[in-house]
Design a protein around this motif. Structure first.
Motif, PDB file in Angstrom:
ATOM      1  N   GLU A   1       0.825  -1.209   0.000  1.00  0.00           N
ATOM      2  CA  GLU A   1       0.000   0.000   0.000  1.00  0.00           C
ATOM      3  C   GLU A   1       0.861   1.261   0.000  1.00  0.00           C
ATOM      4  O   GLU A   1       0.495   2.283  -0.593  1.00  0.00           O
ATOM      5  CB  GLU A   1      -0.942   0.003   1.209  1.00  0.00           C
TER       6      GLU A   1
ATOM      7  N   GLN B   1      -6.079  -1.816  -3.582  1.00  0.00           N
ATOM      8  CA  GLN B   1      -5.701  -0.643  -2.797  1.00  0.00           C
ATOM      9  C   GLN B   1      -5.181   0.464  -3.707  1.00  0.00           C
ATOM     10  O   GLN B   1      -5.354   1.644  -3.418  1.00  0.00           O
ATOM     11  CB  GLN B   1      -4.634  -1.031  -1.761  1.00  0.00           C
ATOM     12  N   LYS B   2      -4.518   0.067  -4.792  1.00  0.00           N
ATOM     13  CA  LYS B   2      -4.018   1.052  -5.754  1.00  0.00           C
ATOM     14  C   LYS B   2      -5.133   1.581  -6.652  1.00  0.00           C
ATOM     15  O   LYS B   2      -5.117   2.752  -7.047  1.00  0.00           O
ATOM     16  CB  LYS B   2      -2.939   0.420  -6.645  1.00  0.00           C
TER      17      LYS B   2
ATOM     18  N   ALA C   1      -4.111  -6.226  -2.874  1.00  0.00           N
ATOM     19  CA  ALA C   1      -3.093  -5.163  -2.886  1.00  0.00           C
ATOM     20  C   ALA C   1      -3.290  -4.263  -4.097  1.00  0.00           C
ATOM     21  O   ALA C   1      -3.147  -3.034  -4.014  1.00  0.00           O
ATOM     22  CB  ALA C   1      -1.696  -5.772  -2.904  1.00  0.00           C
TER      23      ALA C   1
END
Length: 205
Positions: A94, A149-150, A146
């Motif tokens: 993150e 999250q971006k 993950a």
């Protein structure tokens, strides 16, 4: 509770024996990795592995019935360590830019193969063995989260697809690295970082 006064001492004696056995097995596996790295899977012999581990051939066979069993054990060890490294990268993902994450994904694989010279030979050995499919899926799902999250707009299916493609890119680097000299490895790593960062930037921007 057992009334046998010797029960406690018997149990206590098992622990050092078990520890010694586990340590002996690790020594044998480390020796096997060295022999396989130097000679390849096909040319490595149980006799050479026993000698490298300072064990009798009989002692080696007590732990591993054949060379395939040794390679399977190495694959398990490598798989567990690799999963631990992936987990560590996902934890910090993150806080990384997409470029940094792309580079770290490639670097992780390259560093692992450098630290474990037998990795490619063990990975490519012809065995009737498959890594647990559930474990592979869990890793991809974690990478998918993950990536979300971006780019929060990604749904679960899209994120999993990105994870599958990204990890397949990394996996495809392995056979090229295994055949390259040091200079060529550096060039291959740079090229694959371009490929992976370009792909992830296009999907996560």
């Amino acid at each position: 509770m057992s009334s046998d006064p010797n029960a406690t001492s018997k149990n206590a004696r098992r622990t050092p024996q078990q520890q010694r056995g586990a340590q002996r097995m690790q020594t044998m596996l480390a020796a096997a990795a060295e022999v396989i790295a130097e000679n390849g899977y096909d040319a490595a012999t149980m006799t050479a592995i026993a000698a490298r581990s300072a064990s009798s051939i009989g002692a080696l066979y007590q732990y591993f019935p054949n060379k395939d069993a040794i390679v399977r054990a190495l694959r398990v060890l490598y798989g567990e360590e690799m999963e631990s490294r992936w987990d560590g990268l996902i934890v910090v993902a993150e806080g990384l830019s997409v470029q940094e994450l792309s580079d770290r994904i490639i670097d992780l694989m390259v560093d692992f193969s450098t630290q474990h010279p037998a990795y490619f030979a063990v990975l490519n050995a012809s065995l009737n063995y498959r890594r647990d499919a559930d474990a592979r899926l869990r890793l991809r799902e974690r990478f998918g989260r993950a990536f979300q999250q971006k780019q929060p707009a990604l749904n679960d299916e899209q994120a999993l697809r990105l994870a599958n493609v990204a990890l397949q890119v990394v996996k495809s680097l392995n056979p090229l690295l295994s055949q390259a000299d040091a200079a060529e490895r550096m060039q291959l790593v740079a090229e694959f970082k371009l490929v992976l960062s370009g792909y992830l930037n296009s999907r996560l921007a």
